[in-house]
Design an enzyme around this catalytic site. Structure first.
Site, PDB file in Angstrom:
ATOM      1  N   GLU A 133       0.822  -1.196   0.000  1.00 32.29           N
ATOM      2  CA  GLU A 133       0.000   0.000   0.000  1.00 32.29           C
ATOM      3  C   GLU A 133       0.870   1.265   0.000  1.00 32.29           C
ATOM      4  O   GLU A 133       0.569   2.239  -0.697  1.00 32.29           O
ATOM      5  CB  GLU A 133      -0.916   0.021   1.229  1.00 32.29           C
ATOM      6  CG  GLU A 133      -1.857  -1.166   1.321  1.00 32.29           C
ATOM      7  CD  GLU A 133      -1.312  -2.318   2.151  1.00 32.29           C
ATOM      8  OE1 GLU A 133      -2.099  -2.952   2.869  1.00 32.29           O
ATOM      9  OE2 GLU A 133      -0.084  -2.583   2.072  1.00 32.29           O
ATOM     10  N   GLY A 165      13.367 -40.572   2.817  1.00 30.48           N
ATOM     11  CA  GLY A 165      12.926 -41.667   1.954  1.00 30.48           C
ATOM     12  C   GLY A 165      11.514 -42.124   2.236  1.00 30.48           C
ATOM     13  O   GLY A 165      10.697 -41.412   2.820  1.00 30.48           O
ATOM     14  N   CYS A 189      -2.272  -3.943   7.262  1.00 29.35           N
ATOM     15  CA  CYS A 189      -1.833  -4.135   8.647  1.00 29.35           C
ATOM     16  C   CYS A 189      -2.262  -2.949   9.501  1.00 29.35           C
ATOM     17  O   CYS A 189      -2.438  -1.829   9.019  1.00 29.35           O
ATOM     18  CB  CYS A 189      -0.325  -4.329   8.711  1.00 29.35           C
ATOM     19  SG  CYS A 189       0.639  -2.898   8.187  1.00 29.35           S
ATOM     20  N   THR A 227      18.251 -42.299   3.921  1.00 26.95           N
ATOM     21  CA  THR A 227      18.467 -41.630   2.641  1.00 26.95           C
ATOM     22  C   THR A 227      19.732 -40.793   2.672  1.00 26.95           C
ATOM     23  O   THR A 227      20.521 -40.777   1.722  1.00 26.95           O
ATOM     24  CB  THR A 227      17.263 -40.743   2.293  1.00 26.95           C
ATOM     25  OG1 THR A 227      16.109 -41.566   2.137  1.00 26.95           O
ATOM     26  CG2 THR A 227      17.500 -39.965   1.014  1.00 26.95           C
ATOM     27  N   ALA A 265       9.847 -39.125  -6.453  1.00 31.11           N
ATOM     28  CA  ALA A 265       9.784 -39.613  -7.829  1.00 31.11           C
ATOM     29  C   ALA A 265       9.718 -41.133  -7.774  1.00 31.11           C
ATOM     30  O   ALA A 265      10.394 -41.765  -6.958  1.00 31.11           O
ATOM     31  CB  ALA A 265      11.003 -39.150  -8.623  1.00 31.11           C
TER      32      ALA A 265
END
Length: 314
Positions: free
Chosen positions: A56, A252, A83, A203, A162
């Site tokens: 603003e 993992g 705000c 992992t 994936a």
């Protein structure tokens, strides 16, 4: 074009402006603002960087001095409630009142406890006509990380993995390259939008992932490894206290499934490769009641983004 359509048109412009603050506004929300007088835009602005002027303020600063007398007959559009508290900058609601604008249109209410409706009420108490909720879903989705952090007192959580076409993460325990160079770049772009990234201990020991933003421009997220002895609620509470607004979980399988089983997720991204293997680590089981928000196809890979129903705006 009626008033409702006009309000939506200018709010879309607010959202366009707000997105320009994606890289530097954090941990503050992305916000855009537009000042309109009889169909003419007098000023525009967005929150560029945390600690600097809000949207603003920048919009008012962009108004030409010759147009200042038009402000009392103008409408201020802003994607998030102005705000009303003093933080690193003064309250925007006070500035709006001093500028004597006739009407304010807000996309959505600010979930931050020190604002949360008080900014709108302050404007109304000053005699300003305030409309709330124009493109509200889109405005809330833009700052979904900020909203979850302030509403649920934990980071926004993205689970990402994936998998092969038949649902494995690896080939008999050996890592597989399942992403294409292009989808890998997209992952790095996504990482740049998150404050922290987490993998499980196995992992980390087996693959030693860097978890950096190498193929994109932006800051590397905080690297985290989940060890035994800490519960997920405690982990998330600690991250909230450290002002970590967003967390990306990359694996993992056991770590990802633990977040799913606990119901601690906001978004799930699954990349499915055309690769087929006979044995390996099974991909996590998706929770029931998912909403498919987006499907993208890159060569032989399909990237699905799931959520709890809220439309994403990425």
């Amino acid at each position: 074009m009626n008033q409702e359509e006009l309000d939506k048109m200018y709010m879309r412009r607010c959202l366009q402006l707000a997105r320009q603050g994606r890289a530097l506004a954090k941990p503050n929300p992305m916000v855009g603002a537009v000042i309109v007088y009889q169909g003419r835009i007098l000023g525009e602005g967005y929150h560029v960087r945390c600690g600097q002027a809000h949207a603003e303020v920048n919009a008012f600063a962009s108004v030409h001095p010759a147009d200042e007398p038009l402000l009392p007959q103008s409408t201020l559009y802003v994607s998030l409630e102005p705000c009303c508290h003093t933080g690193k900058t003064p309250p925007c609601a006070d500035l709006i009142i001093r500028k004597r604008v006739k009407r304010v249109v807000c996309g959505c209410i600010d979930p931050f406890a020190q604002v949360h409706g008080r900014g709108v009420q302050k404007l109304r108490d000053a005699g300003i006509d305030v409309t709330v909720g124009v493109l509200g879903d889109e405005c809330r989705a833009l700052n979904r990380q900020f909203n979850v952090y302030n509403t649920h007192e934990r980071p926004y959580i993205l689970l990402k993995w994936a998998q092969t076409v038949n649902g494995f993460l690896d080939a008999d325990g050996e890592p597989l390259v399942l992403s294409t160079p292009f989808t890998q770049m997209l992952v790095h772009r996504l990482r740049a939008q998150y404050d922290a990234i987490l993998v499980g201990r196995v992992t980390d020991e087996r693959e030693h992932p860097l978890l950096t933003v190498r193929e994109w421009s932006g800051p590397d997220p905080l690297r985290l490894v989940l060890h035994g002895g800490i519960t997920l609620p405690r982990l998330l509470a600690d991250l909230h206290q450290q002002h970590i607004q967003s967390l990306m979980v990359e694996g993992g399988a056991k770590t990802l499934q633990s977040f799913i089983d606990a119901g601690l997720w906001d978004e799930i991204r699954v990349e499915t490769s055309g690769l087929l293997v006979s044995e390996g680590t099974k991909a996590p089981v998706l929770p029931a009641g998912l909403t498919l928000l987006k499907r993208e196809v890159y060569d032989d890979n399909v990237v699905d983004t799931f959520g709890r129903g809220e439309t994403l705006d990425i």
